[in-house]
Design a protein around this motif. Structure first.
Motif, short mmCIF file in Angstrom:
data_model
loop_
_atom_site.label_atom_id
_atom_site.label_comp_id
_atom_site.label_asym_id
_atom_site.label_seq_id
_atom_site.Cartn_x
_atom_site.Cartn_y
_atom_site.Cartn_z
N TYR A 214 -2.20 5.79 1.05
CA TYR A 214 -3.29 4.93 1.51
C TYR A 214 -3.61 5.22 2.96
N TYR A 215 -2.57 5.45 3.75
CA TYR A 215 -2.75 5.77 5.16
C TYR A 215 -2.83 7.28 5.39
N THR B 44 1.49 -4.88 4.30
CA THR B 44 1.21 -3.87 3.27
C THR B 44 2.53 -3.18 2.91
N ARG C 190 -7.60 4.63 8.64
CA ARG C 190 -6.77 3.47 8.33
C ARG C 190 -5.48 3.50 9.16
N ARG D 198 0.86 -1.18 0.00
CA ARG D 198 0.00 0.00 0.00
C ARG D 198 0.89 1.23 0.00
N SER E 190 -6.16 9.05 4.83
CA SER E 190 -7.30 8.51 5.56
C SER E 190 -7.19 8.90 7.03
N ASP F 84 -3.63 -2.34 -5.21
CA ASP F 84 -4.79 -1.46 -5.35
C ASP F 84 -5.94 -2.02 -4.51
N PRO F 85 -6.32 -1.36 -3.41
CA PRO F 85 -7.33 -1.91 -2.51
C PRO F 85 -8.73 -2.06 -3.11
#
Length: 346
Positions: free
Chosen positions: A159-160, A234, A166, A155, A163, A290-291
């Motif tokens: 990604y984190y 991740t 997350r 990730r 957010s 890719d989540p």
């Protein structure tokens, strides 16, 4: 008359729930809600339904029979209990909650109010995984020797960083174990049965600034006598196909996201011909980095199963008790990592 659905939480995963419900005959999404009222209004407008800033207003509607909870994981508890008190049957995106204590509260509230509860573990409905379960139960593997999962994904930092939930203990409940790898932990338990004892290690090795782990390893002793592991993260650039390897006294199978990539046995069996239907030389690896690189197919298949169970008055295949198992195991890995020793499960 169509079954009325309410969607609570309009983040990324809700799109898969929406697409899945819209593909099922006899089902109608009648309202959505989100803590950000503008988001609820926008999604509601797209669906031509009411969008509420407060989920409790959605729960007041008598035309909603089932609610689908798509909020951050650590917010499921209160919403599910309120939904149970409102008499709504409930579907919750995985994990059901982030502690077993909160899950037990939800299960109790559903029993007390006479409503049904289900949790999304849609990997169980991939055709190859269903076949592996069938083969195990038919004795194709014989005595199980080992069951191992590898979820070495990547990730990107944003990604984190983009957010607000997350990688937090309060809302994500953990890192790579609780968020990404829980599907494969559920599969290990489904295939190999309960774990007797484990030793776990967790670390944050790549994504500086998150509260939770981005890398983890655990060793399992199953109650059956088999041994197993999970290796996950991740933090594994560029990301690799998630796989489960099962070895029994008769042979070994490797399954990558529902496709069998290896089927090697010391003897022959009629199931071998059926296994060939689920073999794949190439596996789509998009999910590794890719989540959202998957569609709603297996959400739809599981939802059809859940709604059929609800209609018949039966518990869903993945009910509260079944969904609790993976969270209990993950929390035990965290406890082992914190204590620095083996943890024995009840």
């Amino acid at each position: 008359m169509a079954l009325g659905i309410g969607i609570i939480g309009c983040g990324a995963i809700s799109r898969l729930h929406i697409d899945a419900f819209r593909a099922i005959d006899g089902v109608e999404i009648r309202a959505v809600s989100d803590a950000v009222a503008e988001v609820a209004a926008k999604v509601g407008e797209q669906l031509n339904v009411e969008g509420y800033g407060d989920y409790k207003d959605l729960l007041k509607r008598e035309d909603i029979d089932v609610v689908s909870i798509c909020t951050p994981s650590g917010l499921h508890h209160d919403i599910a209990i309120d939904a149970a008190k409102a008499g709504k049957n409930i579907i919750v995106e995985k994990p059901l909650e982030v502690t077993t204590e909160k899950i037990d509260d939800i299960i109790h509230a559903c029993k007390e109010n006479g409503v049904k509860l289900a949790c999304v573990f849609n990997n169980r409905y991939r055709e190859g995984n269903l076949f592996i379960k069938k083969a195990i139960e038919a004795g194709r593997f014989g005595k199980l020797i080992s069951a191992n999962a590898f979820v070495q994904w990547y990730r990107a930092p944003e990604y984190y960083s983009k957010s607000n939930w997350r990688g937090t203990w309060a809302f994500d409940g953990g890192g790579t174990l609780m968020n990404q790898s829980i599907h494969y932990i559920d599969m290990l338990l489904w295939f190999a049965g309960p774990v007797k004892a484990l030793t776990g290690y967790t670390a944050t090795l790549l994504h500086e600034g998150i509260e939770t782990e981005d890398t983890a390893t655990a060793i399992f002793k199953f109650k059956s006598g088999a041994l197993g592991t999970i290796i996950c993260g991740t933090s594994c650039y560029p990301g690799f196909p998630a796989r489960i390897e099962l070895t029994g006294e008769r042979g070994t199978a490797v399954i990558c996201d529902g496709a069998i990539t290896s089927w090697s046995f010391a003897d022959e069996d009629p199931l071998d011909l059926e296994a060939a239907q689920y073999m794949a030389a190439d596996v789509d690896n998009a999910r590794a980095s890719d989540p959202m690189a998957f569609d709603s197919t297996y959400h739809r298949i599981q939802f059809e199963n859940i709604l059929e169970s609800f209609k018949a008055g039966r518990n869903a295949e993945v009910d509260g008790y079944e969904a609790r198992k993976s969270v209990e195991l993950i929390r035990s890995i965290y406890r082992s990592a914190e204590l620095g020793k083996e943890v024995v499960l009840d």
